[in-house]
Design a protein around this motif. Structure first.
Motif, PDB file in Angstrom:
ATOM      1  N   ASP A  89      51.035  43.621  42.589  1.00  0.00           N
ATOM      2  CA  ASP A  89      50.127  44.693  42.572  1.00  0.00           C
ATOM      3  C   ASP A  89      49.195  45.148  43.811  1.00  0.00           C
ATOM      4  O   ASP A  89      47.936  44.130  43.790  1.00  0.00           O
ATOM      5  CB  ASP A  89      49.479  45.166  41.337  1.00  0.00           C
ATOM      6  N   ALA A  90      49.330  46.110  45.106  1.00  0.00           N
ATOM      7  CA  ALA A  90      48.229  45.962  46.343  1.00  0.00           C
ATOM      8  C   ALA A  90      46.298  46.847  45.464  1.00  0.00           C
ATOM      9  O   ALA A  90      46.069  46.772  45.537  1.00  0.00           O
ATOM     10  CB  ALA A  90      48.513  47.131  47.010  1.00  0.00           C
ATOM     11  N   SER A  91      46.265  46.874  44.196  1.00  0.00           N
ATOM     12  CA  SER A  91      45.368  47.752  43.499  1.00  0.00           C
ATOM     13  C   SER A  91      44.538  46.030  44.028  1.00  0.00           C
ATOM     14  O   SER A  91      43.268  45.732  43.398  1.00  0.00           O
ATOM     15  CB  SER A  91      45.448  47.974  42.193  1.00  0.00           C
ATOM     16  N   LEU A  92      44.698  44.545  43.933  1.00  0.00           N
ATOM     17  CA  LEU A  92      44.128  43.425  43.885  1.00  0.00           C
ATOM     18  C   LEU A  92      43.066  43.156  44.214  1.00  0.00           C
ATOM     19  O   LEU A  92      42.145  42.491  44.165  1.00  0.00           O
ATOM     20  CB  LEU A  92      45.800  41.975  43.444  1.00  0.00           C
ATOM     21  N   ILE A  93      43.501  44.502  46.062  1.00  0.00           N
ATOM     22  CA  ILE A  93      42.336  44.634  46.802  1.00  0.00           C
ATOM     23  C   ILE A  93      41.039  45.277  46.067  1.00  0.00           C
ATOM     24  O   ILE A  93      39.797  44.374  46.442  1.00  0.00           O
ATOM     25  CB  ILE A  93      43.264  45.637  48.072  1.00  0.00           C
ATOM     26  N   ASP A  94      40.863  45.517  45.118  1.00  0.00           N
ATOM     27  CA  ASP A  94      40.011  46.512  44.641  1.00  0.00           C
ATOM     28  C   ASP A  94      39.745  45.487  43.529  1.00  0.00           C
ATOM     29  O   ASP A  94      39.426  45.460  42.319  1.00  0.00           O
ATOM     30  CB  ASP A  94      40.230  47.716  44.076  1.00  0.00           C
ATOM     31  N   ARG A  95      38.820  43.942  43.979  1.00  0.00           N
ATOM     32  CA  ARG A  95      38.717  42.957  43.359  1.00  0.00           C
ATOM     33  C   ARG A  95      37.023  43.418  42.451  1.00  0.00           C
ATOM     34  O   ARG A  95      35.967  44.636  43.458  1.00  0.00           O
ATOM     35  CB  ARG A  95      37.761  42.008  44.050  1.00  0.00           C
ATOM     36  N   PRO A  96      36.819  43.429  40.441  1.00  0.00           N
ATOM     37  CA  PRO A  96      35.526  43.547  40.426  1.00  0.00           C
ATOM     38  C   PRO A  96      34.599  43.214  40.696  1.00  0.00           C
ATOM     39  O   PRO A  96      34.752  42.122  41.593  1.00  0.00           O
ATOM     40  CB  PRO A  96      35.769  43.091  38.641  1.00  0.00           C
ATOM     41  N   ASP A  97      33.360  43.978  40.856  1.00  0.00           N
ATOM     42  CA  ASP A  97      31.937  43.304  40.965  1.00  0.00           C
ATOM     43  C   ASP A  97      31.061  41.978  39.321  1.00  0.00           C
ATOM     44  O   ASP A  97      31.383  41.815  38.563  1.00  0.00           O
ATOM     45  CB  ASP A  97      31.054  44.254  40.985  1.00  0.00           C
ATOM     46  N   TRP A  98      31.162  41.391  40.344  1.00  0.00           N
ATOM     47  CA  TRP A  98      31.440  39.710  39.123  1.00  0.00           C
ATOM     48  C   TRP A  98      28.878  40.348  38.420  1.00  0.00           C
ATOM     49  O   TRP A  98      29.250  39.202  37.331  1.00  0.00           O
ATOM     50  CB  TRP A  98      31.109  39.121  40.312  1.00  0.00           C
ATOM     51  N   GLN A  99      28.745  41.008  38.776  1.00  0.00           N
ATOM     52  CA  GLN A  99      27.265  41.600  38.423  1.00  0.00           C
ATOM     53  C   GLN A  99      27.581  42.357  37.177  1.00  0.00           C
ATOM     54  O   GLN A  99      26.125  42.782  37.002  1.00  0.00           O
ATOM     55  CB  GLN A  99      26.488  41.923  39.808  1.00  0.00           C
ATOM     56  N   ASP A 100      28.715  43.417  37.562  1.00  0.00           N
ATOM     57  CA  ASP A 100      28.876  44.395  36.930  1.00  0.00           C
ATOM     58  C   ASP A 100      28.803  44.159  35.231  1.00  0.00           C
ATOM     59  O   ASP A 100      28.407  42.666  34.899  1.00  0.00           O
ATOM     60  CB  ASP A 100      30.437  44.423  36.777  1.00  0.00           C
ATOM     61  N   GLU A 101      27.734  44.953  34.051  1.00  0.00           N
ATOM     62  CA  GLU A 101      27.621  44.821  33.266  1.00  0.00           C
ATOM     63  C   GLU A 101      28.774  44.032  32.308  1.00  0.00           C
ATOM     64  O   GLU A 101      28.768  43.867  31.491  1.00  0.00           O
ATOM     65  CB  GLU A 101      26.278  46.158  32.488  1.00  0.00           C
ATOM     66  N   ASN A 102      29.939  45.060  32.925  1.00  0.00           N
ATOM     67  CA  ASN A 102      31.069  44.603  31.558  1.00  0.00           C
ATOM     68  C   ASN A 102      32.275  43.596  32.633  1.00  0.00           C
ATOM     69  O   ASN A 102      33.112  44.069  32.881  1.00  0.00           O
ATOM     70  CB  ASN A 102      31.684  45.959  31.543  1.00  0.00           C
ATOM     71  N   ALA A 103      31.260  42.655  33.472  1.00  0.00           N
ATOM     72  CA  ALA A 103      32.606  41.587  34.271  1.00  0.00           C
ATOM     73  C   ALA A 103      33.689  41.146  33.801  1.00  0.00           C
ATOM     74  O   ALA A 103      34.547  41.173  34.358  1.00  0.00           O
ATOM     75  CB  ALA A 103      31.587  41.517  34.871  1.00  0.00           C
ATOM     76  N   ALA A 104      33.170  40.493  32.745  1.00  0.00           N
ATOM     77  CA  ALA A 104      34.118  39.589  32.039  1.00  0.00           C
ATOM     78  C   ALA A 104      35.303  40.256  31.430  1.00  0.00           C
ATOM     79  O   ALA A 104      36.742  39.909  31.949  1.00  0.00           O
ATOM     80  CB  ALA A 104      33.596  38.927  30.249  1.00  0.00           C
ATOM     81  N   GLU A 105      35.678  41.790  31.430  1.00  0.00           N
ATOM     82  CA  GLU A 105      36.643  42.623  30.144  1.00  0.00           C
ATOM     83  C   GLU A 105      37.161  43.065  31.829  1.00  0.00           C
ATOM     84  O   GLU A 105      38.026  42.658  31.986  1.00  0.00           O
ATOM     85  CB  GLU A 105      35.796  43.586  29.427  1.00  0.00           C
ATOM     86  N   LYS A 106      36.057  43.229  33.032  1.00  0.00           N
ATOM     87  CA  LYS A 106      36.849  43.982  34.030  1.00  0.00           C
ATOM     88  C   LYS A 106      37.442  42.193  34.847  1.00  0.00           C
ATOM     89  O   LYS A 106      38.925  42.844  35.077  1.00  0.00           O
ATOM     90  CB  LYS A 106      35.973  45.162  34.978  1.00  0.00           C
ATOM     91  N   PHE A 107      37.627  41.514  34.869  1.00  0.00           N
ATOM     92  CA  PHE A 107      37.859  39.877  35.584  1.00  0.00           C
ATOM     93  C   PHE A 107      39.478  40.213  34.685  1.00  0.00           C
ATOM     94  O   PHE A 107      40.550  39.839  35.082  1.00  0.00           O
ATOM     95  CB  PHE A 107      36.985  39.115  35.665  1.00  0.00           C
ATOM     96  N   HIS A 108      38.835  39.778  33.326  1.00  0.00           N
ATOM     97  CA  HIS A 108      40.242  40.431  32.487  1.00  0.00           C
ATOM     98  C   HIS A 108      41.329  40.603  33.091  1.00  0.00           C
ATOM     99  O   HIS A 108      42.206  40.509  32.737  1.00  0.00           O
ATOM    100  CB  HIS A 108      40.155  40.536  31.272  1.00  0.00           C
ATOM    101  N   ASP A 109      41.111  42.182  33.161  1.00  0.00           N
ATOM    102  CA  ASP A 109      42.409  43.101  33.457  1.00  0.00           C
ATOM    103  C   ASP A 109      42.586  42.772  35.114  1.00  0.00           C
ATOM    104  O   ASP A 109      43.551  43.569  34.777  1.00  0.00           O
ATOM    105  CB  ASP A 109      41.284  44.871  33.291  1.00  0.00           C
ATOM    106  N   TYR A 110      41.680  42.813  35.359  1.00  0.00           N
ATOM    107  CA  TYR A 110      42.137  42.625  36.855  1.00  0.00           C
ATOM    108  C   TYR A 110      43.076  41.628  37.071  1.00  0.00           C
ATOM    109  O   TYR A 110      44.545  41.423  38.331  1.00  0.00           O
ATOM    110  CB  TYR A 110      40.806  42.586  37.345  1.00  0.00           C
ATOM    111  N   LEU A 111      42.234  40.496  36.126  1.00  0.00           N
ATOM    112  CA  LEU A 111      43.977  38.913  36.254  1.00  0.00           C
ATOM    113  C   LEU A 111      45.413  39.401  35.765  1.00  0.00           C
ATOM    114  O   LEU A 111      46.185  38.814  35.673  1.00  0.00           O
ATOM    115  CB  LEU A 111      42.828  38.016  35.806  1.00  0.00           C
TER     116      LEU A 111
END
Length: 95
Positions: free
Chosen positions: A21-43
């Protein structure tokens, strides 16, 4: 399947590697408050759409460019091909 590379013209799909999926271009910000959850969903969370879908393809046996290919997953018809760097600069929206 033929992919019309924006710089090199029509190329056989066997020259490319499909990433997903091309949405992989939009990688989450690792400094975001919910980074762990966002990276889980991203991966791990992926859609499996039927119909028009934007995908990342890597020109492995060519110029090593990344492309965003808009393809119908039912018919394999390709309606648009863009350089991934141009899509990323545009904020993932593309044309």
């Amino acid at each position: 399947m033929i992919i019309n590379h924006p710089l090199l013209g029509p190329r056989d799909a066997q020259e490319f590697t499909y990433l997903g999926d091309a949405s992989l271009i939009d990688r989450p910000d690792w400094q975001d408050e919910n980074a762990a959850e966002k990276f889980h969903d991203y991966l791990y969370i992926r859609d499996n759409p039927a119909g028009q879908h934007r995908e990342l393809w890597y020109h492995e046996q060519g110029d090593r460019s990344w492309l965003v290919v808009t393809r119908d997953t039912l018919t394999h018809e390709i309606t648009n091909v863009e350089l991934a760097r141009d899509v990323a600069i545009a904020g993932g929206r593309g044309r």
